[in-house]
Design an enzyme around this catalytic site. Structure first.
Site, mmCIF file in Angstrom:
data_model
loop_
_atom_site.group_PDB
_atom_site.id
_atom_site.type_symbol
_atom_site.label_atom_id
_atom_site.label_comp_id
_atom_site.label_asym_id
_atom_site.label_seq_id
_atom_site.Cartn_x
_atom_site.Cartn_y
_atom_site.Cartn_z
ATOM 1 N N CYS A 297 0.830 -1.197 0.000
ATOM 2 C CA CYS A 297 0.000 0.000 0.000
ATOM 3 C C CYS A 297 0.869 1.254 0.000
ATOM 4 C CB CYS A 297 -0.918 -0.015 1.234
ATOM 5 S SG CYS A 297 -2.139 1.313 1.264
ATOM 6 N N ARG B 46 2.930 4.773 6.535
ATOM 7 C CA ARG B 46 3.440 4.038 7.693
ATOM 8 C C ARG B 46 4.085 2.709 7.316
ATOM 9 N NH1 ARG B 46 -2.260 4.189 10.618
ATOM 10 N NH2 ARG B 46 -2.766 3.676 8.433
ATOM 11 N N ASP C 1 0.403 3.668 1.855
ATOM 12 C CA ASP C 1 0.317 4.229 3.200
ATOM 13 C C ASP C 1 1.715 4.609 3.703
ATOM 14 O OD1 ASP C 1 0.205 4.194 6.226
ATOM 15 O OD2 ASP C 1 -1.913 3.897 5.774
ATOM 16 N N CYS D 295 -6.440 -0.163 6.968
ATOM 17 C CA CYS D 295 -6.213 0.374 5.625
ATOM 18 C C CYS D 295 -7.391 1.267 5.207
ATOM 19 C CB CYS D 295 -6.032 -0.761 4.630
ATOM 20 S SG CYS D 295 -5.714 -0.204 2.937
ATOM 21 N N HIS E 193 -2.082 -4.126 5.344
ATOM 22 C CA HIS E 193 -1.805 -3.615 6.686
ATOM 23 C C HIS E 193 -3.105 -3.334 7.419
ATOM 24 C CE1 HIS E 193 -2.843 0.656 5.844
ATOM 25 N NE2 HIS E 193 -2.478 0.339 4.606
#
Length: 746
Positions: A563, A567, A565, A627, A624
């Site tokens: 992803c 993080r 993302d 999400c 993760h």
């Protein structure tokens, strides 16, 4: 909640009473043997066992520790009895109990744990050797000498002049003790010391052997109040403190060791020390040996199933009943059998497991010095020698300085100094710095947590001399600015600065020691630019050789689809480095199925290039927790709001949503989002199989498909199993469900 009294009593009857009987059977022979090794009346060992069980068991802070006479204190008691007499030794024990009581009241128990275990283990090993050597003479039919060295010197003559029956009893006792450990578990429920003494007594009685008999002489019921020791009061005070500290340390270390063996109430060390103090006061007043927590009895207590302090208390009651009602049976025990038991116990006190533990921490010299000093000089002298060496080694470790030097191709020298800079490290520091060529450009990193004036003067003088000769010195301090403060004349910190992690590439900017400047409307350097400068200064010199090699060609072994993302850091959670992962990132770690709408060439191009050009061996899809893309899918696009491009892209997650509803629709709960995130990983692995080249390589065993799920809050990576085995056809039954994967640390 009111406790169930009936349930508590039933638990005591079921668990603690049987355990107390087992400990009682162990305690009686050991108490008699320790009293014999201590040069005290044999009844003193039984008195200490009774008091240790009832008083220390009732007032102590541990639920399962069993107290009584300890073999580790026998060497001290022998010396005290020979110096002051038995009744004065009892007074020393009573006074030592008062000291322990005060230490417990003032919460000083934790301080005792500061004593190096290597000193304690070395002392106990030495005491074991001394006991074994002295009692071996008794086993051989003679008498022990005053010191371990004398016992060792006299041993050959003692062996040459054997006393038949007495030696036979001793050898028989040791043989039973050694063989009993090899018996079946059911048989070994009967304590080995009890069996060995019974066999020796019955054999000696049956064959009429000429042996020395144990005799309590009515001392169990006789009593005389202790008297004050006569002599130099300085030595008396030292003896009191020695008994108090040694008994206290042994009890607290035993308490800590036993804590890991049971799941009951955790121990209160200060209360335990207080209970030990009261027990020693009572034992000394009644004419008993010093009391301490004993690891053998405590371990036996736990293994026998004890749950509460009632086991220790009842074991003391059983010893009292035995001493008063059945003490006459003790005279049937041959004295040589007790001596053989002590020889066996002494040898066991030299624990190889302890040596391995201290070896792992580099403390074998402390162990050996303590052991030899106790044997050759005495208990107090040996312990002090061990403590002194342990302190010196600790000081050496705390002041150890490392200097690492590296020179670049352009001649620039990088020096990193780590540790605590004190006057002890100045010789090494100056020697290393003076090897740097005059006129060189030097980057000096100070990775230190303390700098005294001598170390500052050494570095500062070298810097001035180096710059005077045409060189340059750029000093960077990774912790508090010790050098800068000293150079400015500011007052230094009084103590070492707490260790702080130096800046690391994986830390968020907000967590850095000195974060790069934030962007503002005035056009200041943005964080990315400052981060690039930090990379050039710190990291680039370290990784430049790797990137020089990678510059010619990339050969990644994995295609990693995850992803977008912020993080998720693939190289961090997989412990990979440059050149390992060929990475594709998008919202939701989605892999559009072949021919799906809306059409997407980006992910397809990466898959084709990775499998057909780079020849990767593994394709990993990593989802993760929490999400946002899957939250949008779960809301049927509502959370995508007025983002048309995002809504179109999330259509590629419809198959994941359909599978989630099919498998988990009847179990919707607060964790449904994370379940969908796992199902989505499995679905993307299925989507990869819709590409013919990928499916062919998977079938041929040339390519593996792996699913991962990163739990952000727990910082853990979970393996998500695929929906079907890798070699199955596309139309085969799909059997695995989401969320039943293995876990590994991130």
């Amino acid at each position: 909640m009111i406790p169930d009294t009936k349930s508590n009593w039933l638990g005591t009857l079921r668990h603690d009473v049987p355990a107390s009987l087992v400990v009682f059977l162990v305690a009686v022979p050991l108490s008699l043997g320790i009293a014999m090794a201590s040069g005290a009346p044999l009844a003193a060992g039984l008195i200490a066992a009774v008091v240790g069980g009832i008083v220390a068991g009732s007032l102590g802070g541990s639920a399962v520790q069993v107290s009584g006479p300890a073999a580790g204190l026998s060497l001290v008691v022998v010396d005290l009895v020979q110096t002051y007499g038995w009744r004065a030794t009892c007074m020393i024990t009573l006074l030592a109990g008062i000291v322990q009581l005060l230490l417990g009241v003032f919460k000083a128990a934790r301080a005792a744990l500061a004593v190096s275990p290597a000193v304690i283990h070395g002392m106990l090993a030495a005491v074991g050797i001394i006991i074994a050597l002295s009692q071996l003479h008794v086993v051989l039919g003679g008498s022990s000498q005053r010191s371990a060295v004398a016992n060792l010197i006299e041993l050959p003559g003692q062996i040459a002049d054997l006393h038949g029956h007495k030696v036979a009893v001793g050898v028989l006792t040791i043989t039973v003790l050694a063989l009993w450990t090899r018996m079946p578990k059911q048989v070994r429920t009967v304590p080995a010391p009890l069996v060995a003494l019974l066999v020796a007594a019955l054999t000696a009685w049956a064959f009429g052997w000429d042996v020395t008999r144990v005799d309590l002489s009515g001392s169990v019921v006789s009593w005389a109040f202790p008297v004050l020791p006569q002599g130099d009061w300085h030595m008396v005070v030292a003896s009191v403190l020695l008994v108090a500290l040694l008994a206290g340390c042994e009890s607290l270390l035993c308490c800590v060791a036993v804590e890991g063996q049971h799941a009951g109430r955790r121990a209160d060390l200060d209360q335990e020390l207080t209970g030990q103090g009261v027990a020693n006061m009572v034992s000394g007043a009644l004419g008993g040996l010093p009391v301490a927590g004993v690891i053998v009895r405590s371990t036996t207590n736990v293994q026998a199933g004890a749950r509460t302090r009632w086991s220790a208390i009842l074991h003391g009651v059983w010893v009292l009943v035995f001493a008063i009602g059945f003490g006459w049976t003790i005279k049937l025990i041959p004295l040589e059998a007790l001596a053989a038991l002590l020889v066996f116990i002494g040898v066991q006190m030299v624990n190889l497991g302890h040596i391995r533990k201290v070896h792992g921490h580099g403390e074998v010299p402390v162990y050996v010095v303590t052991m030899l000093a106790v044997i050759l000089l005495g208990l107090a002298e040996g312990v002090l020698a061990g403590l002194a060496l342990a302190a010196l080694l600790a000081l050496r470790r705390l002041t150890w300085v490392t200097v690492a030097k590296r020179q670049d191709h352009d001649g620039r020298v990088h020096v990193t100094i780590s540790g605590s800079l004190t006057f002890l490290g100045v010789p090494r520091l100056t020697r290393e710095l003076r090897t740097i060529a005059s006129g060189a450009a030097v980057d000096l990193d100070l990775n230190i947590d303390f700098m005294d004036n001598a170390a500052f003067e050494a570095i500062h003088s070298w810097r001035l001399d180096h710059e005077r000769m045409g060189g340059t010195v750029d000093i960077d301090e990774l912790h508090d600015e010790w050098y800068s403060l000293a150079a400015s004349g500011a007052r230094m910190f009084p103590v070492k600065s707490p260790p702080k992690a130096p800046d690391r590439w994986w830390l968020p900017w907000a967590h850095r020691r000195r974060p790069p400047a934030a962007p503002d409307t005035a056009g200041a350097e943005c964080r990315l630019t400052a981060g690039a400068r930090e990379f050039h200064r710190r990291t680039a010199p370290l990784v430049r050789p790797i990137f020089t090699e990678l510059a010619r060609k990339q050969q990644p072994s994995h295609l990693f689809i995850t992803c977008a993302d912020s993080r998720i850091v693939p190289s961090l959670i997989t412990a990979s480095g440059p050149g390992d992962l060929f990475t594709v990132r998008n919202i939701g770690n989605l892999v559009p199925r072949r021919g799906s709408e809306p059409h997407d060439d980006s992910v397809v191009a990466a898959i084709e290039y990775a499998t057909q050009v780079l020849g990767v061996h593994t394709i990993t899809v990593c989802g993760h927790s929490g999400c946002g893309a899957m939250a949008g899918v779960l809301s049927a696009g509502v959370q995508a709001g007025s983002l048309p491009g995002l809504r179109r892209w999330l259509r590629h997650g419809d198959h994941s949503l359909a599978r989630f509803i099919e498998t988990e629709g009847d179990r919707l709960h607060s964790g449904a989002l994370d379940v969908l995130c796992r199902v989505n990983v499995q679905q993307q692995l299925e989507n990869l199989r819709t590409y013919r080249k990928v499916d062919e390589q998977v079938r041929a065993g040339k390519l593996a498909l792996v699913g991962l799920f990163f739990d952000i809050g727990a910082a853990r990576v979970h393996i998500v199993p695929p929906l079907r085995p890798p070699f199955s056809a596309l139309g085969e039954e799909r059997g695995s469900q989401a969320g039943d994967g293995r876990t590994m640390s991130a």
